[in-house]
Design a protein around this motif. Structure first.
Motif, mmCIF file in Angstrom:
data_model
loop_
_atom_site.group_PDB
_atom_site.id
_atom_site.type_symbol
_atom_site.label_atom_id
_atom_site.label_comp_id
_atom_site.label_asym_id
_atom_site.label_seq_id
_atom_site.Cartn_x
_atom_site.Cartn_y
_atom_site.Cartn_z
ATOM 1 N N LYS A 124 0.816 -1.215 0.000
ATOM 2 C CA LYS A 124 0.000 0.000 0.000
ATOM 3 C C LYS A 124 0.848 1.264 0.000
ATOM 4 O O LYS A 124 0.373 2.349 -0.330
ATOM 5 N N TYR A 125 2.131 1.138 0.380
ATOM 6 C CA TYR A 125 3.034 2.293 0.365
ATOM 7 C C TYR A 125 3.879 2.342 -0.911
ATOM 8 O O TYR A 125 4.747 3.204 -1.048
ATOM 9 N N LEU A 126 3.640 1.388 -1.826
ATOM 10 C CA LEU A 126 4.434 1.262 -3.063
ATOM 11 C C LEU A 126 5.909 1.040 -2.737
ATOM 12 O O LEU A 126 6.827 1.552 -3.388
ATOM 13 N N ILE A 127 6.140 0.266 -1.672
ATOM 14 C CA ILE A 127 7.491 -0.100 -1.251
ATOM 15 C C ILE A 127 7.631 -1.616 -1.384
ATOM 16 O O ILE A 127 6.712 -2.364 -1.030
ATOM 17 N N THR A 128 8.766 -2.076 -1.882
ATOM 18 C CA THR A 128 9.011 -3.519 -1.979
ATOM 19 C C THR A 128 10.289 -3.870 -1.221
ATOM 20 O O THR A 128 11.152 -3.017 -0.981
ATOM 21 N N ILE A 129 10.396 -5.151 -0.831
ATOM 22 C CA ILE A 129 11.631 -5.671 -0.247
ATOM 23 C C ILE A 129 12.323 -6.508 -1.322
ATOM 24 O O ILE A 129 11.749 -7.475 -1.820
ATOM 25 N N GLU A 130 13.517 -6.099 -1.697
ATOM 26 C CA GLU A 130 14.262 -6.789 -2.746
ATOM 27 C C GLU A 130 15.459 -7.523 -2.128
ATOM 28 O O GLU A 130 15.861 -7.250 -0.989
ATOM 29 N N TYR A 131 16.036 -8.435 -2.922
ATOM 30 C CA TYR A 131 17.238 -9.161 -2.458
ATOM 31 C C TYR A 131 18.212 -9.303 -3.607
ATOM 32 O O TYR A 131 17.826 -9.587 -4.747
ATOM 33 N N SER A 132 19.476 -9.083 -3.303
ATOM 34 C CA SER A 132 20.549 -9.397 -4.262
ATOM 35 C C SER A 132 21.737 -9.901 -3.460
ATOM 36 O O SER A 132 21.876 -9.603 -2.269
ATOM 37 N N ARG A 133 22.602 -10.662 -4.115
ATOM 38 C CA ARG A 133 23.774 -11.197 -3.413
ATOM 39 C C ARG A 133 24.694 -10.074 -2.929
ATOM 40 O O ARG A 133 25.328 -10.182 -1.891
ATOM 41 N N LYS A 134 24.732 -9.003 -3.697
ATOM 42 C CA LYS A 134 25.619 -7.900 -3.354
ATOM 43 C C LYS A 134 25.072 -7.061 -2.211
ATOM 44 O O LYS A 134 25.797 -6.673 -1.297
ATOM 45 N N LYS A 135 23.760 -6.780 -2.247
ATOM 46 C CA LYS A 135 23.147 -5.879 -1.267
ATOM 47 C C LYS A 135 22.459 -6.599 -0.117
ATOM 48 O O LYS A 135 22.174 -6.001 0.919
ATOM 49 N N GLY A 136 22.161 -7.897 -0.278
ATOM 50 C CA GLY A 136 21.315 -8.571 0.698
ATOM 51 C C GLY A 136 19.888 -8.082 0.556
ATOM 52 O O GLY A 136 19.455 -7.691 -0.535
ATOM 53 N N TYR A 137 19.133 -8.059 1.655
ATOM 54 C CA TYR A 137 17.753 -7.551 1.621
ATOM 55 C C TYR A 137 17.763 -6.027 1.770
ATOM 56 O O TYR A 137 18.498 -5.469 2.593
ATOM 57 N N TYR A 138 16.933 -5.358 0.968
ATOM 58 C CA TYR A 138 16.867 -3.899 1.026
ATOM 59 C C TYR A 138 15.497 -3.426 0.532
ATOM 60 O O TYR A 138 14.769 -4.162 -0.131
ATOM 61 N N PHE A 139 15.159 -2.185 0.910
ATOM 62 C CA PHE A 139 13.906 -1.566 0.458
ATOM 63 C C PHE A 139 14.079 -0.961 -0.918
ATOM 64 O O PHE A 139 15.145 -0.422 -1.243
ATOM 65 N N LYS A 140 13.013 -0.997 -1.694
ATOM 66 C CA LYS A 140 12.982 -0.273 -2.963
ATOM 67 C C LYS A 140 11.699 0.543 -3.003
ATOM 68 O O LYS A 140 10.603 0.002 -2.849
ATOM 69 N N GLY A 141 11.847 1.846 -3.170
ATOM 70 C CA GLY A 141 10.681 2.726 -3.182
ATOM 71 C C GLY A 141 11.115 4.148 -2.876
ATOM 72 O O GLY A 141 12.305 4.450 -2.757
ATOM 73 N N ASN A 142 10.137 5.035 -2.730
ATOM 74 C CA ASN A 142 10.431 6.424 -2.416
ATOM 75 C C ASN A 142 11.058 6.517 -1.025
ATOM 76 O O ASN A 142 10.494 6.032 -0.044
ATOM 77 N N GLU A 143 12.229 7.128 -0.947
ATOM 78 C CA GLU A 143 12.973 7.167 0.309
ATOM 79 C C GLU A 143 12.199 7.881 1.421
ATOM 80 O O GLU A 143 12.193 7.450 2.581
ATOM 81 N N GLU A 144 11.530 8.963 1.075
ATOM 82 C CA GLU A 144 10.789 9.706 2.096
ATOM 83 C C GLU A 144 9.622 8.882 2.627
ATOM 84 O O GLU A 144 9.331 8.884 3.829
ATOM 85 N N THR A 145 8.960 8.133 1.742
ATOM 86 C CA THR A 145 7.872 7.259 2.175
ATOM 87 C C THR A 145 8.397 6.158 3.083
ATOM 88 O O THR A 145 7.787 5.817 4.093
ATOM 89 N N ILE A 146 9.550 5.590 2.714
ATOM 90 C CA ILE A 146 10.171 4.548 3.544
ATOM 91 C C ILE A 146 10.415 5.081 4.948
ATOM 92 O O ILE A 146 10.124 4.419 5.946
ATOM 93 N N ARG A 147 10.921 6.303 5.038
ATOM 94 C CA ARG A 147 11.206 6.883 6.358
ATOM 95 C C ARG A 147 9.916 7.129 7.146
ATOM 96 O O ARG A 147 9.902 6.992 8.369
ATOM 97 N N GLY A 148 8.854 7.509 6.451
ATOM 98 C CA GLY A 148 7.580 7.688 7.130
ATOM 99 C C GLY A 148 7.068 6.397 7.727
ATOM 100 O O GLY A 148 6.561 6.364 8.861
ATOM 101 N N VAL A 149 7.211 5.292 6.979
ATOM 102 C CA VAL A 149 6.802 3.977 7.491
ATOM 103 C C VAL A 149 7.647 3.617 8.709
ATOM 104 O O VAL A 149 7.127 3.125 9.724
ATOM 105 N N ILE A 150 8.938 3.856 8.634
ATOM 106 C CA ILE A 150 9.822 3.518 9.748
ATOM 107 C C ILE A 150 9.514 4.351 10.993
ATOM 108 O O ILE A 150 9.576 3.861 12.120
ATOM 109 N N LEU A 151 9.143 5.610 10.792
ATOM 110 C CA LEU A 151 8.753 6.442 11.934
ATOM 111 C C LEU A 151 7.527 5.850 12.624
ATOM 112 O O LEU A 151 7.480 5.759 13.860
ATOM 113 N N SER A 152 6.543 5.414 11.851
ATOM 114 C CA SER A 152 5.346 4.796 12.429
ATOM 115 C C SER A 152 5.699 3.506 13.160
ATOM 116 O O SER A 152 5.176 3.225 14.245
ATOM 117 N N ILE A 153 6.616 2.716 12.577
ATOM 118 C CA ILE A 153 7.017 1.448 13.205
ATOM 119 C C ILE A 153 7.777 1.719 14.501
ATOM 120 O O ILE A 153 7.582 1.031 15.504
#
Length: 696
Positions: A139-168
């Motif tokens: 619903k936030y248009l954020i996905t969790i991606e994985y690569s061997r180089k980066k491991g698990y990471y968020f993909k999406g608008n950075e400001e939206t990601i931070r808003g979700v993290i503030l709520s969490i």
């Protein structure tokens, strides 16, 4: 739902020894009062899900447990107990998921192995968890991606990601696991927290403001996570554009930058240090006396216009409007920065609360234009829900203060800001007519003023260290918690253990000897409850809850519709619609006199959507019960330069019962298609069909 190991042990221990106290449980398991309350809530949720009666506590700390619970769950090592502990980590799944999100947010590389090892669960569990998190983040248009180089990471608008993290972060801070999550799993030290808290205090001093208690607690954790994210290379791609100049020209911005730079806390990136300053500016405050270059006089003026429009739309007069305007200004000043610059709201509003607020929310949203003019932005729905909660707190049935009947003075202590404080205070004020509540305090304010307070009782959402009697009410004022609170209050004021007098307890005794049909049992329960509440002066009104779920079609019926086909003027229409209410014993004859004196012409404050005239006055002018009269005037009537074709005379008895019908009437007045259908209607049946169609 299942219980973790700790809660299994607690339930078995309480069931085996009903004389065990809260204090003994806290000491034995190393729990705080908040942690124990949280566990008891989880256990009661489990019991209710499995058709058992929940546990309640007496004032002395003993637990009152249903016999069936004792039979089925007693015995710490009882092999026949129906209770089985989950084999997963001690963290509930809900909080395990939050830890995964926070780890991804703050770490530079994470694999399945890292999650599995850190959280002590299988890799399959982690895979399942991440799948659930992906659905949550959709619903936030954020996905969790994985690569061997980066491991698990968020993909999406950075400001939206931070808003979700503030709520969490806020959510984790409310849990019993907050210390473990931040210190054990996220490797945040107490020294780091104290450094960030010191930073917040220095900004407070520089700006001469006070942040709310919960912001002081939560903001340091978010600032540490934010620093880690920036260090890991996740930067904002938003430059805030020309709007940034408005902030940079303020004394607040200069003061914050001064403190941050002095402590070497200012990010190098222009966008990042502007984001950080905006985050600090958006923190909730407790007063407006020494803050903000924001034009607070203009803000108050727009709030006043908003309230005036709202009062017109919902046909009420809000009480204590000067204080309401001041408190809304206090809330909206920091909210300005969230709304103006698109920062994600720091509040999470549950679907349950939203459902309770829906009718009033619609009316507030329909009246919000003056505030949007001030912000020069659309106000997000969650912010409107917060404003709705605040307005709802001022719509409670007013309790006249009768000093001769007031038994004690009390105060509410709440760290969550002005909205939560006001809602809690008004709820308790309505429950307990025998108590006089002085204005609410934050935790800091309470400790500063404690020795000067003339109170005999304190209601607090968190435990306090004080000699005064404290009832910890938490943020959940459900029916179960209301019973606990009422029992504690009665014991403190009347020195009576009221649990044994409560209707359900009395009914349980009766049902041992007499089999009662369900409908008879419910009638007896209601009569016992009325008697119980009367004896102890307990009110039974819920915050913001439209107790009688009436729709417009329940209020406007065939006998309340009149069709006027001849020449009419405003006074004749007013007389005919009000006479309809008089003849149906809804208002007294003097109601018409009041309307004629107040509205010699059609005034803007009785116009709904500029199409429907809604004459009304205060209940004291002759209202007997809720009612409406709908008049359609074929040829219309003139008032000033305008011509009107619909009049709905309204009799409102309180500030809540008519809100749903008024919401539906406003929908009609604002919908061109429905107005066209209304214009074409020639019979009462056709008008009723249109009115019924707007019902949810």
């Amino acid at each position: 739902m299942e219980l973790d190991n700790r809660n299994v042990q607690l339930l078995q221990m309480i069931s085996s020894s009903v004389q065990i106290t809260s204090k003994e449980l806290m000491e034995k398991h190393g729990l705080t009062r908040n942690q124990l309350d949280y566990s008891i809530k989880k256990i009661n949720d489990f019991l209710k899900d499995n058709n058992y009666e929940p546990m309640i506590r007496s004032r002395k700390g003993y637990f009152v447990v249903d016999a069936k619970v004792v039979d089925d769950f007693s015995g710490v090592s009882n092999s026949e107990s129906r209770l089985k502990a989950t084999k997963s980590s001690f963290l509930d799944e809900e909080y395990r998921l939050l830890v995964i999100l926070l780890l991804i947010f703050s770490s530079d590389y994470l694999s399945l192995y890292h999650f599995s090892d850190t959280l002590e669960v299988s890799k399959n569990t982690i895979v399942s968890d991440i799948k659930k998190l992906k659905e949550y983040l959709d619903k936030y248009l954020i996905t969790i991606e994985y690569s061997r180089k980066k491991g698990y990471y968020f993909k999406g608008n950075e400001e939206t990601i931070r808003g979700v993290i503030l709520s969490i972060t806020d959510k984790v801070m409310e849990s019993i696991y907050n210390t473990v999550i931040f210190h054990k799993y996220l490797q945040i030290s107490e020294q780091e927290i104290e450094e960030k808290r010191k930073l917040i205090r220095m900004i407070e001093a520089e700006l001469q403001v006070h942040y709310t208690d919960n912001r002081i607690q939560t903001a340091p954790y978010f600032l540490i996570l934010l620093t880690k994210r920036i260090q890991n290379g996740h930067l904002l791609d938003q430059a805030f554009g020309t709007m940034a100049k408005e902030v940079m020209d303020t004394k607040e911005y200069a003061a914050i930058v001064k403190v941050l730079a002095g402590r070497y806390e200012l990010p190098k990136s222009y966008s990042e240090h502007l984001y950080l300053c905006l985050f600090i500016l958006s923190l909730k405050i407790t007063d407006l006396s020494n803050t903000f270059s924001l034009n607070t006089d203009a803000l108050r003026s727009h709030i006043s216009s908003f309230i005036e429009l709202l009062e017109k739309n919902i046909v009420i007069q809000l009480s204590d409007k000067a204080q309401l305007i001041e408190n809304l200004a206090l809330h909206l000043a920091p909210a300005y920065y969230r709304i103006k610059y698109g920062l994600t709201s720091e509040y999470a509003i549950t679907d349950f609360v939203k459902n309770q607020l829906d009718p009033l929310f619609f009316m507030v949203k329909s009246s919000i234009a003056p505030l949007e003019d001030f912000f020069e932005e659309r106000i997000p729905s969650d912010e409107i829900y917060l404003i709705t909660m605040f307005v709802g707190a001022y719509m409670q049935k007013e309790k006249p203060i009768n000093e001769s009947k007031t038994t004690v003075n009390a105060v509410v202590v709440c760290p969550n800001g002005i909205i939560s404080s006001k809602l809690l205070e008004n709820t308790l004020d309505n429950w307990f007519p025998m108590i006089h509540f002085i204005p609410a305090f934050s935790i800091r304010e309470f400790y500063e003023q404690e020795q000067l307070l003339d109170v005999q009782l304190v209601f607090s959402t968190t435990p306090l260290t004080t000699e005064l009697p404290v009832i910890v009410v938490g943020n959940d004022l459900s029916a179960m918690n209301k019973n606990l609170i009422v029992n504690e209050v009665i014991q403190l004021i009347y020195k009576i253990d009221s649990y044994k007098l409560q209707p359900d307890h009395t009914l349980a005794i009766v049902k041992k000897y007499i089999e009662l049909p369900p409908e008879i049992e419910e009638r007896i329960r209601k009569e016992l409850l009325i008697s119980y509440n009367s004896i102890f002066q307990i009110q039974d009104q819920e915050v913001l809850n439209n107790e009688v779920k009436l729709h417009l079609c329940d209020v406007i019926t065939p006998e309340s519709i009149i069709l006027l086909k001849g020449e009419e003027d405003w006074n004749s229409v007013l007389q005919k619609t009000t006479q309809n209410l008089i003849e149906r014993d809804i208002v007294e004859p003097r109601y018409l006199t009041s309307l004629q004196e107040q509205f010699p012409t059609v005034k803007p404050n009785i116009l709904l959507g500029n199409t429907i005239v809604i004459p009304h006055t205060i209940p004291e002018n002759g209202t007997k019960r809720l009612g409406m009269c709908f008049a359609k005037i074929d040829q219309g009537f003139a008032s000033g330069t305008e011509r009107f074709y619909y009049v709905v005379a309204i009799s409102a008895v309180d500030k809540k019962q008519h809100i749903q019908p008024m919401m539906e009437l406003l929908k009609i007045a604002s919908d061109e298609t429905m107005l066209q259908k209304l214009a074409a209607a020639i019979s009462k049946e056709e008008i009723l069909a249109i009115i019924s169609a707007v019902k949810k």
